[in-house]
Motif scaffolding. Structure first.
Motif, short mmCIF file in Angstrom:
data_model
loop_
_atom_site.label_atom_id
_atom_site.label_comp_id
_atom_site.label_asym_id
_atom_site.label_seq_id
_atom_site.Cartn_x
_atom_site.Cartn_y
_atom_site.Cartn_z
N HIS A 119 0.89 -1.16 0.00
CA HIS A 119 0.00 0.00 0.00
C HIS A 119 0.93 1.21 0.00
N HIS A 120 1.53 1.48 -1.15
CA HIS A 120 2.54 2.55 -1.18
C HIS A 120 1.89 3.92 -1.23
N VAL A 121 2.40 4.78 -0.37
CA VAL A 121 1.90 6.15 -0.28
C VAL A 121 2.99 7.15 -0.66
N ASN A 122 4.22 6.69 -0.75
CA ASN A 122 5.34 7.55 -1.13
C ASN A 122 6.42 6.69 -1.75
N LEU A 123 6.67 6.91 -3.02
CA LEU A 123 7.78 6.25 -3.71
C LEU A 123 8.69 7.34 -4.24
N THR A 124 9.96 7.27 -3.87
CA THR A 124 10.92 8.30 -4.23
C THR A 124 12.21 7.65 -4.69
N ALA A 125 12.89 8.31 -5.62
CA ALA A 125 14.20 7.83 -6.08
C ALA A 125 15.21 8.97 -6.00
N HIS A 126 16.41 8.65 -5.52
CA HIS A 126 17.49 9.63 -5.40
C HIS A 126 18.71 9.12 -6.16
N ASP A 127 19.41 10.04 -6.83
CA ASP A 127 20.64 9.67 -7.55
C ASP A 127 21.74 9.21 -6.61
N ARG A 128 21.83 9.86 -5.47
CA ARG A 128 22.90 9.56 -4.52
C ARG A 128 22.39 8.64 -3.43
N GLY A 129 23.30 8.08 -2.71
CA GLY A 129 22.95 7.23 -1.59
C GLY A 129 23.04 5.76 -1.93
N GLY A 130 23.10 4.96 -0.89
CA GLY A 130 23.18 3.53 -1.04
C GLY A 130 22.50 2.87 0.14
N HIS A 131 23.06 1.79 0.58
CA HIS A 131 22.46 1.02 1.67
C HIS A 131 22.32 1.83 2.96
N PHE A 132 23.22 2.76 3.18
CA PHE A 132 23.21 3.55 4.41
C PHE A 132 22.69 4.96 4.15
N ILE A 133 21.57 5.05 3.49
CA ILE A 133 21.01 6.34 3.08
C ILE A 133 20.83 7.33 4.23
N PRO A 134 20.45 6.93 5.45
CA PRO A 134 20.31 7.93 6.51
C PRO A 134 21.61 8.67 6.82
N TRP A 135 22.74 8.05 6.58
CA TRP A 135 24.02 8.71 6.84
C TRP A 135 24.57 9.38 5.59
N GLU A 136 24.15 8.92 4.42
CA GLU A 136 24.69 9.45 3.17
C GLU A 136 23.97 10.70 2.70
N ILE A 137 22.64 10.70 2.75
CA ILE A 137 21.85 11.88 2.37
C ILE A 137 20.72 12.06 3.40
N PRO A 138 21.08 12.42 4.62
CA PRO A 138 20.10 12.46 5.70
C PRO A 138 18.93 13.40 5.45
N ASP A 139 19.16 14.57 4.89
CA ASP A 139 18.06 15.53 4.68
C ASP A 139 17.02 14.97 3.71
N ALA A 140 17.47 14.36 2.64
CA ALA A 140 16.54 13.78 1.65
C ALA A 140 15.77 12.61 2.26
N TRP A 141 16.46 11.81 3.06
CA TRP A 141 15.82 10.66 3.69
C TRP A 141 14.74 11.10 4.69
N VAL A 142 15.04 12.12 5.47
CA VAL A 142 14.07 12.64 6.43
C VAL A 142 12.87 13.23 5.68
N ASP A 143 13.12 13.92 4.57
CA ASP A 143 12.01 14.44 3.77
C ASP A 143 11.12 13.30 3.28
N ASP A 144 11.72 12.20 2.86
CA ASP A 144 10.95 11.03 2.42
C ASP A 144 10.09 10.48 3.56
N LEU A 145 10.66 10.39 4.74
CA LEU A 145 9.91 9.90 5.90
C LEU A 145 8.73 10.82 6.21
#
Length: 73
Positions: free
Chosen positions: A38-64
């Motif tokens: 039941h997807h309510v938010n699907l987002t894709a980012h050019d940067r980041g990998g398995h550790f996205i909260p540490w790699e692009i924290p602002d974008a990840w928080v925006d997704d949350l």
């Protein structure tokens, strides 16, 4: 099936072979797995990998925030 509202963040480092980041959400929606959620938010980012909260924290928080906005009781 996952009935809970689900947000999925895709990152370029983990794209399937031959799929660019700007195609990632549409690629996912075209798979049989998309109906499992039941997807309510699907987002894709050019940067980041398995550790996205540490790699692009602002974008990840925006997704949350987009995933959970308006779902408080």
């Amino acid at each position: 099936m996952i009935e809970a509202p689900t947000g999925i963040t895709f990152v370029g480092y983990e794209n399937p072979p031959g799929v660019s980041t700007d195609q990632r959400v549409q690629h996912f929606l075209g798979t049989d797995r998309a109906a499992w959620y039941h997807h309510v938010n699907l987002t894709a980012h050019d940067r980041g990998g398995h550790f996205i909260p540490w790699e692009i924290p602002d974008a990840w928080v925006d997704d949350l925030r987009r995933t959970f906005r308006g779902r408080r009781r």
